[in-house]
Design an enzyme around this catalytic site. Structure first.
Site, PDB file in Angstrom:
ATOM      1  CG  HIS A   1      28.847 -28.454  67.654  1.00  0.00           C
ATOM      2  ND1 HIS A   1      28.263 -29.270  66.707  1.00  0.00           N
ATOM      3  CD2 HIS A   1      28.183 -27.275  67.614  1.00  0.00           C
ATOM      4  CE1 HIS A   1      27.286 -28.601  66.099  1.00  0.00           C
ATOM      5  NE2 HIS A   1      27.217 -27.386  66.633  1.00  0.00           N
TER       6      HIS A   1
ATOM      7  CB  CYS B   1      23.969 -28.335  67.709  1.00  0.00           C
ATOM      8  SG  CYS B   1      23.880 -26.547  67.517  1.00  0.00           S
TER       9      CYS B   1
ATOM     10  CD  GLU C   1      30.340 -32.178  66.796  1.00  0.00           C
ATOM     11  OE1 GLU C   1      29.938 -32.258  67.969  1.00  0.00           O
ATOM     12  OE2 GLU C   1      29.728 -31.516  65.923  1.00  0.00           O
TER      13      GLU C   1
HETATM   14  N1  GLN Z   1      20.013 -24.692  63.275  1.00  0.00           N
HETATM   15  C1  GLN Z   1      20.239 -24.683  64.683  1.00  0.00           C
HETATM   16  C2  GLN Z   1      20.645 -23.300  65.173  1.00  0.00           C
HETATM   17  O1  GLN Z   1      21.059 -22.470  64.386  1.00  0.00           O
HETATM   18  C3  GLN Z   1      21.272 -25.710  65.073  1.00  0.00           C
HETATM   19  C4  GLN Z   1      22.639 -25.411  64.539  1.00  0.00           C
HETATM   20  C5  GLN Z   1      23.567 -26.584  64.606  1.00  0.00           C
HETATM   21  O2  GLN Z   1      23.131 -27.720  64.749  1.00  0.00           O
HETATM   22  N2  GLN Z   1      24.856 -26.359  64.456  1.00  0.00           N
HETATM   23  O3  GLN Z   1      20.586 -23.019  66.332  1.00  0.00           O
END
Ligand code: GLN
Length: 529
Positions: free
Chosen positions: A506, A380, A508
């Site tokens: 994600h 992310c 994980e």
């Molecule tokens: N801050 C980034 C976004 O909002 C990544 C978010 C995250 O890593 N969960 O896209």
């Protein structure tokens, strides 16, 4: 239809690992062929965990249906190897806003709307609905916080009412408390437990079992003393002492007769499943045995509490176990990265994150990993900042950045999702939950997943700006996964490096003991090489 319930309350203090104990009890029942699930009650006024700081509250766990939940939901999913919906995390805000909204709609016309019965009924209905809808044999409900807290009262009252309604063979209360040991006398002290059980009794709840969190196994005399003061059978005073792996807790509880006692109290026959137990035991063993330690550096700004990244930490260990390797993880503050020290690690992982603070350190880290050919996995935020690093370093895009970090950047290579332009509310407004991702053939990502499509969970507001696609491709970056009919980039990889991969999703949240997530395992394999 009536279903069985186990209600878990907490005493003395928070942070005792009630979530893990709840998950472990559910696991014991699952290993005896019961259809079981868990619910977490969070008595705070936030609507969900999404707006809370991970440093004080731990990671925000994202469910498939896009719930931003308490990290305990992650424990439940990992122990039970089962997806949960957002409805399994109940908060005060959800209950009150529903009741207030119903009142405005005239649902209770004529009535004076009160905590008892309107709030308590709503709580009871939600719990019963889950057990009915999912046809659960047993629903294990964890009430967050500590008995005696003002805010948990309506919840405890609702649980008390369910027991009064259903009866003793349908509902059990298990109280988890702290049994401290004083260094000087080395004696296990029971007074705090006595007091917290008194507190429970005051509100009409008599525990059926007490699980004592303690450093060393509870002594027989400690158990007897607790039994005497709390009206709990001595065999139902259970030791939950410190252990290396949380996944060994079901066995520790089972050895003390917890499963047997629960079945007896429920008037049910225990269908002990040998095959399931053997499978679980071998998974737990694999998490503890290994022949070499792989060193991973994890860089982020929430490192002062390791629970901030709990799913990533577990996921790395699941993958390590499947490759017979132990994983040691150094959490490094992104505001203080010493790049030279990173060369001693086998792999670098950047987990999710938000905001400006520490972002420079992450971009430098991504650039360093790329240049030094150290396996890199960006999740992310780690994906987005790898794109920034690649833009600066390989595409020579002056001042390239994410508009989350610098709105006036000349090259906004990572930008707000277009549909986010008019969003002003912070809570629950990110791109959340599961989405289908198409994987491009003849890429490492395809090799890793061996599937045309995968479904993964998301939690973000920013994404790769596709106006830069050509220039990135010309400079060798491969875009190997996309979603929403090609509108969004989900995976990047650099074929010239050993492993330089970023994922917008994600991974994980999908990793389970014995069932590691593919891209995380591929990262660990690269780190082993
Ligand atoms: N801050 C980034 C976004 O909002 C990544 C978010 C995250 O890593 N969960 O896209």
């Amino acid at each position: 239809m009536k279903h069985k319930f186990i209600f878990i309350t907490g005493g003395v203090m928070s942070g005792l690992g009630k979530g893990v104990i709840t998950a472990s009890i559910a696991k014991l029942l699952q290993l005896s062929n019961q259809n079981v699930s868990c619910i977490k009650i969070d008595p705070y006024l936030n609507y969900d965990a999404g707006t809370m700081n991970p440093i004080t509250h731990g990671e925000v766990f994202v469910t498939k249906d896009g719930g931003e939940c308490d990290m305990d939901i992650g424990n439940y999913e990992r122990f039970l190897n089962k997806d949960m919906s957002r409805s399994h995390n109940i908060t005060t805000a959800q209950i009150y806003s529903h009741v207030i909204e119903s009142e405005r709609q005239g649902k209770y016309l004529g009535a004076c709307v009160q905590i008892i019965p309107h709030i308590t009924d709503e709580i009871k209905n939600r719990i019963k609905k889950i057990s009915n809808d999912e046809k659960l044999d047993v629903t294990v409900v964890e009430c967050g916080g500590t008995v005696g807290d003002i805010e948990s009262l309506p919840f405890l009252e609702s649980l008390r009412q369910i027991k009064a309604e259903f009866g003793n063979t349908w509902v059990l209360f298990i109280h988890v408390t702290l049994i401290p040991s004083l260094d000087v006398v080395n004696e296990q002290k029971t007074k705090p437990t006595q007091h917290s059980v008194q507190e429970l009794r005051k509100i009409g709840i008599q525990p059926d079992m007490i699980i004592g969190r303690c450093e060393k196994p509870l002594l027989e005399k400690t158990k007897k003393k607790i039994a005497l003061f709390t009206n709990v059978n001595v065999d139902d005073v259970i030791s939950c002492h410190d252990v290396k792996s949380i996944f060994s807790i079901p066995k520790i509880l089972s050895k003390q007769g917890v499963t047997k006692s629960i079945f007896q109290k429920f008037n049910k026959i225990n269908i002990y499943n040998n095959t399931k137990w053997n499978k679980w035991n071998s998974i737990v063993r694999s998490l503890q045995e290994s022949n070499k330690t792989i060193k991973i550096a994890m860089i982020g700004k929430y490192v002062s509490l390791s629970d901030s990244y709990v799913s990533v930490v577990h996921a790395l260990k699941h993958s390590g176990a499947s490759l017979q390797k132990a994983i040691s993880i150094d959490l490094i503050d992104s505001e203080n990265v010493n790049l030279n020290k990173l060369s001693s690690f086998d792999g670098i992982l950047i987990p999710g994150g938000f905001g400006i603070r520490g972002s420079k350190g992450i971009i430098e880290t991504a650039k360093y990993a790329y240049k030094k050919n150290i396996p890199y996995l960006g999740i992310c935020f780690g994906f987005q900042l790898a794109i920034v690093a690649f833009g600066l370093h390989c595409c020579k895009l002056e001042d390239a950045n994410s508009t989350e970090i610098c709105t006036a950047t000349k090259n906004p290579v990572v930008d707000l999702l277009p549909e986010q332009n008019d969003v002003s509310k912070v809570g629950g407004s990110l791109r959340l939950g599961s989405n289908t991702i198409t994987i491009k053939k003849n890429t490492s990502t395809y090799e890793i997943y061996k599937m045309n499509e995968i479904i993964k969970r998301h939690r973000h507001r920013y994404e790769f700006n596709k106006n830069y696609l050509d220039i990135y491709e010309k400079n060798g970056l491969v875009f190997s996964g996309e979603s929403d009919n090609g509108r969004r980039i989900e995976v990047i990889e650099d074929p010239t490096n050993k492993f330089f991969v970023g994922v917008q999703f994600h991974p994980e949240f999908d990793s389970r003991p014995g069932f590691p997530e593919n891209i995380i395992s591929a990262f660990i394999r690269a780190a082993i090489l």
